[in-house]
Design an enzyme around this catalytic site. Structure first.
Site, mmCIF file in Angstrom:
data_model
loop_
_atom_site.group_PDB
_atom_site.id
_atom_site.type_symbol
_atom_site.label_atom_id
_atom_site.label_comp_id
_atom_site.label_asym_id
_atom_site.label_seq_id
_atom_site.Cartn_x
_atom_site.Cartn_y
_atom_site.Cartn_z
ATOM 1 C CB CYS A 9 -0.845 0.214 1.304
ATOM 2 S SG CYS A 9 -2.143 -1.311 1.356
ATOM 3 N NE ARG B 98 4.823 -8.826 2.667
ATOM 4 C CZ ARG B 98 5.496 -9.759 2.385
ATOM 5 N NH1 ARG B 98 6.637 -10.527 2.772
ATOM 6 N NH2 ARG B 98 4.541 -10.628 1.473
ATOM 7 C CG ASP C 114 12.603 -0.969 13.202
ATOM 8 O OD1 ASP C 114 11.627 -0.531 13.559
ATOM 9 O OD2 ASP C 114 12.646 -2.122 13.063
ATOM 10 C CB THR D 74 -7.363 -3.714 9.678
ATOM 11 O OG1 THR D 74 -8.275 -4.559 9.156
ATOM 12 C CG2 THR D 74 -7.057 -3.916 11.119
ATOM 13 C CB SER E 95 -5.332 -12.336 13.793
ATOM 14 O OG SER E 95 -5.082 -11.043 13.510
ATOM 15 C CE1 TYR F 29 -2.091 -5.901 10.851
ATOM 16 C CE2 TYR F 29 -4.118 -6.990 10.396
ATOM 17 C CZ TYR F 29 -3.499 -6.110 10.257
ATOM 18 O OH TYR F 29 -3.745 -4.737 9.439
ATOM 19 C CG HIS F 30 -7.065 -8.409 12.716
ATOM 20 N ND1 HIS F 30 -6.869 -9.670 12.085
ATOM 21 C CD2 HIS F 30 -7.513 -7.473 11.720
ATOM 22 C CE1 HIS F 30 -7.250 -9.915 10.876
ATOM 23 N NE2 HIS F 30 -7.706 -8.623 10.404
ATOM 24 C CE LYS G 167 -2.618 -2.322 10.976
ATOM 25 N NZ LYS G 167 -1.900 -1.322 10.602
ATOM 26 C CD GLN H 282 -6.209 0.203 3.318
ATOM 27 O OE1 GLN H 282 -6.076 1.001 2.242
ATOM 28 N NE2 GLN H 282 -5.264 -0.662 3.848
ATOM 29 C CE1 TYR I 84 -7.686 -20.348 3.204
ATOM 30 C CE2 TYR I 84 -7.784 -18.605 4.778
ATOM 31 C CZ TYR I 84 -7.143 -19.294 3.788
ATOM 32 O OH TYR I 84 -5.697 -19.125 3.577
ATOM 33 N NE ARG J 95 -7.400 -15.780 8.222
ATOM 34 C CZ ARG J 95 -7.350 -14.389 7.736
ATOM 35 N NH1 ARG J 95 -7.970 -13.821 8.425
ATOM 36 N NH2 ARG J 95 -6.216 -14.409 6.885
#
Lengths: 382, 382
Positions: free
Chosen positions: B12, B35, B74, B144, B179, B181-182, B185, B208, B255, B326
């Site tokens: 992005c 990445r 970083d 997100t 998760s 990750y989520h 955020k 997003q 899935y 998941r």
């Protein structure tokens, strides 16, 4: 029951470890002793002299015959934590082992980062250790009533039934924490809720009010077992701080107008609440939230209570108002539910004049230890 | 406007940096290039060959005359970040620089810890840097839609008006991320909201949806400017992954039942949304949340759309259902509001057959680069 008390050398953890040991549980303390190191960093101390952890557990064994195992190390070191789980095979993990001062987390960037990293990653490690080594182990996690902030609606216990555009759901209660420390506890709560959902972990989040008091029946058995008592602007909580101000002839310094209302409980109720949670574990996969407090007061109310009791003891004190170092509402609605622990048998120790007098007596006994320049707040939220 | 695009080497971030540069903004990219290293770790790659960051910005300068400064480092290294702020004096800080794969965060404990530590502490550092070096700088933070989970009520933009026991408040929308990750955020959002409140920072949280697509007008100008395209079970998102499965003769693997509904948008809209946010900054102290997506689809719907377009191109594919790695609801209510960006002028690029065909063509051009054993999910939530 085999119970780990993480943070078992601290203000809440130590009396909890003793109480659970006395009730016949097999208690292990895990602690990295960082709270003692922070005293050095801040040039601060406990008003009550505190013995080393080694001396404490040795005295406990001498007096009661009961052994408390100790593991000195850090939850952030997973190899260490894994070893503790393998050796103890816990039925319950009581997690007090977090940096717990809001002002400390607001000192500067490094202290904010330390607080969030230490607390969030340490707690993540505990979740993984439970999953890996003791999937039936009940996590009893210390949260804080400060996770909720001061919403204009009633504060429920962890969840809220919401009706919106004609549809309903029961959702996690919205959080508005007021410091990087309080935020770390909100992050923990979200992480634990998710781990319960995906791995079937049992967890109870104890959203604790501000703890006051000092002694429990166990810590009073011998001076070596004494609990710490903080009074400084960083670690001292409102009521204890006012009492020590009274004992040392200092004005009782209320932040701002003092209309801030907070939930409180006695340290004697902290130890009992943990026992109640342990004896009534959460179901598999359940993330349960108990609001752990017994009463609420405005800060101004507290100062006036202390002023009155101190006056009766012959100590004249003034209540003074200083600039509020925090960013918070000084007048707000506050109504929080706390029925779950009561339903399970908690009989509160309420804040009587007698209780204030008891803490005041302990403070007077050690008032020569008070470092006066530490009493006023030195850390600003701005 | 002087704009930092953190994570400006990523899927992005790169097209966003180019687009903002083209619009005449003074763009600086900050990226630690992790990445690319993760591609090595996972033995994975982008279907499209991607040039180095150095080559990319050199080509951009050659084609347009516009310079994009790069800072390789970083956000977790505060000294580095401070130096970037001092040198660039940004009006806006666009923050894409987080580990953004849910499966990656679920690989094991170390990846969960890395994701939360990297994202939460990096973002905390950004907040402190804005406070210290550029208090008027507008933070445009990528969140997100996954922060909300799938509640049984309508999803609003960041806040929810709640009536409870006869009282009302507007509170942060309850979060149920799926998760580690989520969750990171969600932690970020809470930290930013607090920083806005105490320090008066301006922030926009862009929640997003799942981004699909590949090209923007700028990345299409030259193969050296090409964007990355992920298809593997770790970083590939649903629509792009299905298209690459179609291009390589693989079944489209849904899935579970595929009833999971998610919000989506085209990468072309991502870059435009960031521009809109930058041109309409949040007020001082405002924490504003925009739901950044244009449409929502069930996963099954998406697979069928791709199957149809692929069929018209002569590629026969099957939609198959595999065990869901998941832990998530496969049938649920989903209705999310996304009016704020529309009100500010966003004209969506909707998911037409033409769009799918465009991505499919790019995938076919490079299908020899696909590492087939990476396509299926290998990481379980349990």
């Amino acid at each position: 029951m085999r119970i780990i008390v993480a943070g078992g050398d601290g203000f809440c953890g130590w009396p909890t470890a003793l109480y659970l040991s006395k009730q016949g549980h097999e208690v292990s303390i895990v602690d990295n002793l960082v709270r003692r190191k922070i005293d050095d960093e801040l040039r601060s101390n406990s008003v009550t002299p505190i013995a080393t952890l080694e001396e404490r557990v040795a005295k406990w064994k001498e007096l009661t015959g009961k052994e408390i195992k100790t593991f000195v190390g850090d939850l952030n070191h997973y190899d260490f934590l894994a070893e503790v789980f393998k050796q103890t095979e816990p039925d319950a993990f009581v997690h007090f082992a977090e940096q717990r001062s809001a002002p400390y987390s607001m000192i500067d960037r490094e202290h904010a980062v330390y607080t969030q990293s230490n607390n969030v990653i340490g707690n993540l490690n505990v979740l993984y250790a439970i999953k890996e080594f003791a999937p039936e182990c009940h996590l009893i996690k210390l949260g804080t009533m400060g996770e909720y902030g001061t919403p204009n609606i009633d504060i429920e216990e962890g969840y809220l039934e919401i009706e919106h555009n004609g549809r309903k759901d029961k959702l996690p209660y919205p959080k508005q924490p007021g410091s990087f420390y309080h935020l770390s506890k909100v992050h923990d709560s979200h992480n634990i809720m998710f781990a319960c959902k995906i791995w079937g972990i049992r967890a109870t989040d104890l959203n604790q009010g501000v703890v006051y008091g000092l002694h429990t029946d166990e810590t009073e058995m011998d001076p070596i077992l004494a609990n710490r008592l903080d009074y400084d602007g960083v670690y001292g909580t409102a009521l204890n701080r006012f009492i020590i101000q009274a004992a040392t002839g200092h004005d009782l310094t209320v932040y701002g107008t003092g209309g801030q209302t907070r939930a409180f409980l006695n340290i004697k109720d902290t130890v009992r609440c943990v026992e109640i949670a342990a004896e009534n574990p959460a179901d598999k996969g359940e993330f349960r939230v108990f609001n752990q407090f017994t009463e609420y007061f405005s800060v101004q109310d507290l100062a006036e209570k202390v002023q009155k009791v101190a006056g009766e003891t012959g100590l004249e004190t003034e209540v003074s108002h200083i600039d509020n170092p925090r960013v918070e509402l000084e007048q707000h609605y506050y109504h929080a539910v706390n029925t779950k622990l009561r339903d399970l048998g908690l009989e509160p120790n309420l804040l009587t004049d007698e209780v204030i007098k008891g803490i005041l007596t302990a403070a007077l006994n050690h008032k020569d230890r008070v470092i006066k320049e530490n009493v006023l707040p030195s850390i600003s939220w701005k």
